[in-house]
Design a protein around this motif. Structure first.
Motif, PDB file in Angstrom:
ATOM      1  N   TYR A  76       0.810  -1.220   0.000  1.00  0.00           N
ATOM      2  CA  TYR A  76       0.000   0.000   0.000  1.00  0.00           C
ATOM      3  C   TYR A  76       0.849   1.278   0.000  1.00  0.00           C
ATOM      4  O   TYR A  76       0.299   2.384   0.026  1.00  0.00           O
ATOM      5  N   GLY A  77       2.153   1.126  -0.038  1.00  0.00           N
ATOM      6  CA  GLY A  77       3.032   2.285  -0.097  1.00  0.00           C
ATOM      7  C   GLY A  77       3.011   3.126   1.161  1.00  0.00           C
ATOM      8  O   GLY A  77       3.239   4.343   1.112  1.00  0.00           O
ATOM      9  N   LEU A  78       2.760   2.494   2.317  1.00  0.00           N
ATOM     10  CA  LEU A  78       2.664   3.207   3.587  1.00  0.00           C
ATOM     11  C   LEU A  78       3.945   3.046   4.400  1.00  0.00           C
ATOM     12  O   LEU A  78       4.633   2.025   4.293  1.00  0.00           O
ATOM     13  N   PRO A  79       4.271   4.012   5.241  1.00  0.00           N
ATOM     14  CA  PRO A  79       5.441   3.878   6.118  1.00  0.00           C
ATOM     15  C   PRO A  79       5.234   2.772   7.156  1.00  0.00           C
ATOM     16  O   PRO A  79       4.105   2.522   7.598  1.00  0.00           O
ATOM     17  N   LEU A  80       6.336   2.148   7.553  1.00  0.00           N
ATOM     18  CA  LEU A  80       6.323   1.008   8.470  1.00  0.00           C
ATOM     19  C   LEU A  80       6.858   1.424   9.839  1.00  0.00           C
ATOM     20  O   LEU A  80       7.927   2.028   9.932  1.00  0.00           O
ATOM     21  N   PRO A  99      16.193  -7.843   9.093  1.00  0.00           N
ATOM     22  CA  PRO A  99      15.576  -8.498   7.921  1.00  0.00           C
ATOM     23  C   PRO A  99      14.206  -7.930   7.559  1.00  0.00           C
ATOM     24  O   PRO A  99      13.831  -7.931   6.377  1.00  0.00           O
ATOM     25  N   TYR A 100      13.462  -7.429   8.545  1.00  0.00           N
ATOM     26  CA  TYR A 100      12.155  -6.839   8.246  1.00  0.00           C
ATOM     27  C   TYR A 100      12.308  -5.502   7.535  1.00  0.00           C
ATOM     28  O   TYR A 100      11.517  -5.173   6.639  1.00  0.00           O
ATOM     29  N   VAL A 101      13.297  -4.730   7.929  1.00  0.00           N
ATOM     30  CA  VAL A 101      13.562  -3.464   7.242  1.00  0.00           C
ATOM     31  C   VAL A 101      13.954  -3.745   5.796  1.00  0.00           C
ATOM     32  O   VAL A 101      13.468  -3.101   4.861  1.00  0.00           O
ATOM     33  N   ASP A 102      14.819  -4.740   5.615  1.00  0.00           N
ATOM     34  CA  ASP A 102      15.246  -5.107   4.263  1.00  0.00           C
ATOM     35  C   ASP A 102      14.082  -5.648   3.446  1.00  0.00           C
ATOM     36  O   ASP A 102      13.923  -5.304   2.257  1.00  0.00           O
ATOM     37  N   LEU A 103      13.232  -6.477   4.072  1.00  0.00           N
ATOM     38  CA  LEU A 103      12.065  -7.029   3.380  1.00  0.00           C
ATOM     39  C   LEU A 103      11.140  -5.915   2.923  1.00  0.00           C
ATOM     40  O   LEU A 103      10.627  -5.941   1.787  1.00  0.00           O
ATOM     41  N   ALA A 114       9.300   3.123  -0.651  1.00  0.00           N
ATOM     42  CA  ALA A 114       9.831   2.645   0.625  1.00  0.00           C
ATOM     43  C   ALA A 114      10.188   3.863   1.476  1.00  0.00           C
ATOM     44  O   ALA A 114      11.201   4.512   1.254  1.00  0.00           O
ATOM     45  N   HIS A 115       9.336   4.173   2.432  1.00  0.00           N
ATOM     46  CA  HIS A 115       9.559   5.327   3.299  1.00  0.00           C
ATOM     47  C   HIS A 115      10.596   4.983   4.366  1.00  0.00           C
ATOM     48  O   HIS A 115      10.868   3.810   4.628  1.00  0.00           O
ATOM     49  N   GLY A 132      22.212   0.587  13.520  1.00  0.00           N
ATOM     50  CA  GLY A 132      22.169  -0.843  13.209  1.00  0.00           C
ATOM     51  C   GLY A 132      21.029  -1.222  12.293  1.00  0.00           C
ATOM     52  O   GLY A 132      21.172  -2.114  11.439  1.00  0.00           O
ATOM     53  N   LEU A 133      19.891  -0.557  12.449  1.00  0.00           N
ATOM     54  CA  LEU A 133      18.720  -0.884  11.637  1.00  0.00           C
ATOM     55  C   LEU A 133      18.546   0.036  10.434  1.00  0.00           C
ATOM     56  O   LEU A 133      17.807  -0.288   9.511  1.00  0.00           O
ATOM     57  N   GLY A 134      19.183   1.189  10.475  1.00  0.00           N
ATOM     58  CA  GLY A 134      19.013   2.144   9.391  1.00  0.00           C
ATOM     59  C   GLY A 134      17.625   2.753   9.352  1.00  0.00           C
ATOM     60  O   GLY A 134      17.085   3.034   8.279  1.00  0.00           O
ATOM     61  N   VAL A 135      17.029   2.970  10.541  1.00  0.00           N
ATOM     62  CA  VAL A 135      15.682   3.529  10.595  1.00  0.00           C
ATOM     63  C   VAL A 135      15.736   5.055  10.596  1.00  0.00           C
ATOM     64  O   VAL A 135      16.767   5.658  10.888  1.00  0.00           O
TER      65      VAL A 135
END
Length: 343
Positions: free
Chosen positions: A194-198, A212-216, A228-229, A302-305
Motif C-alpha cells: 500500500y506504499g505506507l510507512p512502516l 531483515p524486516y527493514v530489508d524485506l 519505501a519510506h 544498526g537498523l538504518g531507521v
C-alpha cells in the motif's frame, strides 16, 4: 538524508501521585496532555498515544486526546500508536484523524495496527475468528480513503460503499498514515504493497534482529513499485538522572505490566536478571540521558531507521518521575542522539 525523527509514546498508563496514591483515569488523561505540552516545548518531534480498553490504561480514543493536545501545542506531531483498525470503522477513523489534522494545522498522524490486546473485539461486536480478514479488508479500504476521492468498495466486514465521498478532506490532500507491525513478514509486505510507512514494535531482544524486516520492506516496495519510506521503530524505556535511578523507577511497574501480558500469552514472569539483560543488550532503553542516547543511536545505526519513539510509561510510575523523564528526553537525550549520529 531526512533528519531522524525522535518521539515519545504512551498508552496513558494510570500513574500514582507523589504521595503514592493512584490517580483517576480522567486525571491520567490530563497528565498525558501536560506531558505532551512539555514535549512540544522541548523539541520532541512526535507524541504517539496508544489505544487500549483496559483498566490500567486511560486512553481508549487517542484522537480525542490528540485534539486536546493540539489546542495547547504548536509544532509536535500528533500520532496514534496504534489505532486498532480491525475493531473500528475505516471511514470513521479517517474522519476523526482528518478532523485532528484540521485542528492542528496538519500535524495529525495515524498509525494503524491490530493492537497488542484483543479486548476491543468483543467490546465492539467483532469475532476473533475474523482477526486476519478484518485487518486485511479494513487496511484496503483505508488506503482507498487516503486518496480523498469518492470510494467504491466491497468486502465482508462492513457495508459496501458506492462512490462514497468522505469528509472532511485534509488541506494537504493526504492524511499521514503508517502501519504498526510486531514482527509478521506478511504484515511488512502488506504495508509495502500500500506504499505506507512502516513502524516496527520492538519490545524484546536485540533491535538488530529486526534488520531483515527493514530489508524485506524495502525489497517488497521495489518489487511492487511503491515507495519505501524511512522505517520507524518504537521500544520501551525510561530516562532518569542516573542509570540506577531509572532502573529502580521503571522495573517494579514494568514487571507488573509484563507479567500481566505474559499471563495472557504463556510467558514466564519477568525476572530482575532478564530485565537487566534487556537493559544491557536488548530493547529496553532505560538509564541516564547518556546511556539512553548511546543505545538509541546504536539501534538507529544498526537498523538504518529514520524514526525512534520511546514508550516512556509503564504502569503506576509517579507523576513527577514521568515529567522528569519527558524533560530529560527532550532536553538531553534528543540533542545527544543527534550529536552521536553526526560524528
Amino acid at each position: 538524508m531526512t533528519e531522524l525523527v525522535l518521539g515519545l509514546d504512551t498508552f496513558g498508563d494510570v500513574p500514582r501521585d507523589d504521595a503514592g496514591q493512584p490517580i483517576t483515569q480522567a486525571a491520567a488523561i490530563r497528565q498525558v496532555v501536560d506531558e505532551a505540552v512539555l514535549a512540544d516545548e522541548l523539541g520532541v518531534d512526535v507524541i504517539a498515544l496508544g489505544e487500549h480498553h483496559r483498566p490500567e490504561y486511560s486512553i481508549s480514543t487517542p484522537e480525542t486526546v490528540l485534539a486536546g493536545i493540539a489546542a495547547r501545542t504548536s509544532r509536535i506531531r500528533l500520532a496514534s500508536g496504534v489505532t486498532v483498525l480491525s475493531s473500528d470503522d475505516p471511514v470513521r477513523v479517517f474522519q476523526r484523524f482528518a478532523t485532528v489534522d484540521a485542528i492542528s494545522n496538519g500535524r495529525a498522524q495515524v498509525i494503524l495496527g491490530r493492537g497488542s490486546f484483543t479486548e476491543s473485539f468483543p467490546l465492539f461486536g467483532y469475532d476473533m475468528a475474523d482477526y486476519d480478514t478484518l485487518f486485511e479488508e479494513k487496511v484496503e479500504l483505508f488506503a482507498a480513503l487516503l486518496e480523498e476521492k469518492p470510494v467504491t468498495w466491497t468486502g465482508t466486514t462492513r457495508a459496501p460503499l458506492a462512490d462514497a465521498d468522505v469528509f472532511p478532506k485534509t488541506e494537504s490532500g493526504r492524511l499521514d498514515t503508517w502501519v504498526g507491525v510486531g514482527g509478521s513478514p506478511q504484515s511488512v509486505v502488506r504495508t509495502a504493497r500500500y506504499g505506507l510507512p512502516l513502524m516496527l514494535a520492538i519490545i524484546g531482544g536485540q533491535a538488530e534482529r529486526f534488520a531483515p524486516y527493514v530489508d524485506l520492506y524495502r525489497r517488497a516496495a521495489e518489487q511492487l513499485g511503491t515507495v519505501a519510506h524511512p522505517v520507524g521503530m518504537h521500544s520501551p524505556g525510561f530516562v532518569a538522572d542516573t542509570d540506577e535511578q531509572a532502573k529502580e523507577l521503571w522495573f517494579p511497574h514494568y514487571k507488573v505490566q509484563m507479567d500481566r501480558i505474559g499471563a495472557l500469552r504463556g510467558w514466564p514472569p519477568l525476572s530482575r536478571a532478564n530485565f537487566e539483560a534487556e537493559v544491557e543488550d536488548g530493547s529496553l532503553y532505560v538509564g541516564s540521558p547518556e546511556t539512553v542516547a548511546r543505545k538509541i543511536a546504536k539501534s538507529v545505526r544498526g537498523l538504518g531507521v529514520g524514526r525512534f519513539d520511546l514508550i516512556y510509561t509503564a504502569g503506576a510510575q509517579p507523576v513527577s518521575a514521568r515529567m522528569r523523564a519527558v524533560e530529560l528526553y527532550g532536553s538531553k537525550v534528543i540533542p545527544m542522539v543527534r550529536d552521536l549520529l553526526n560524528d
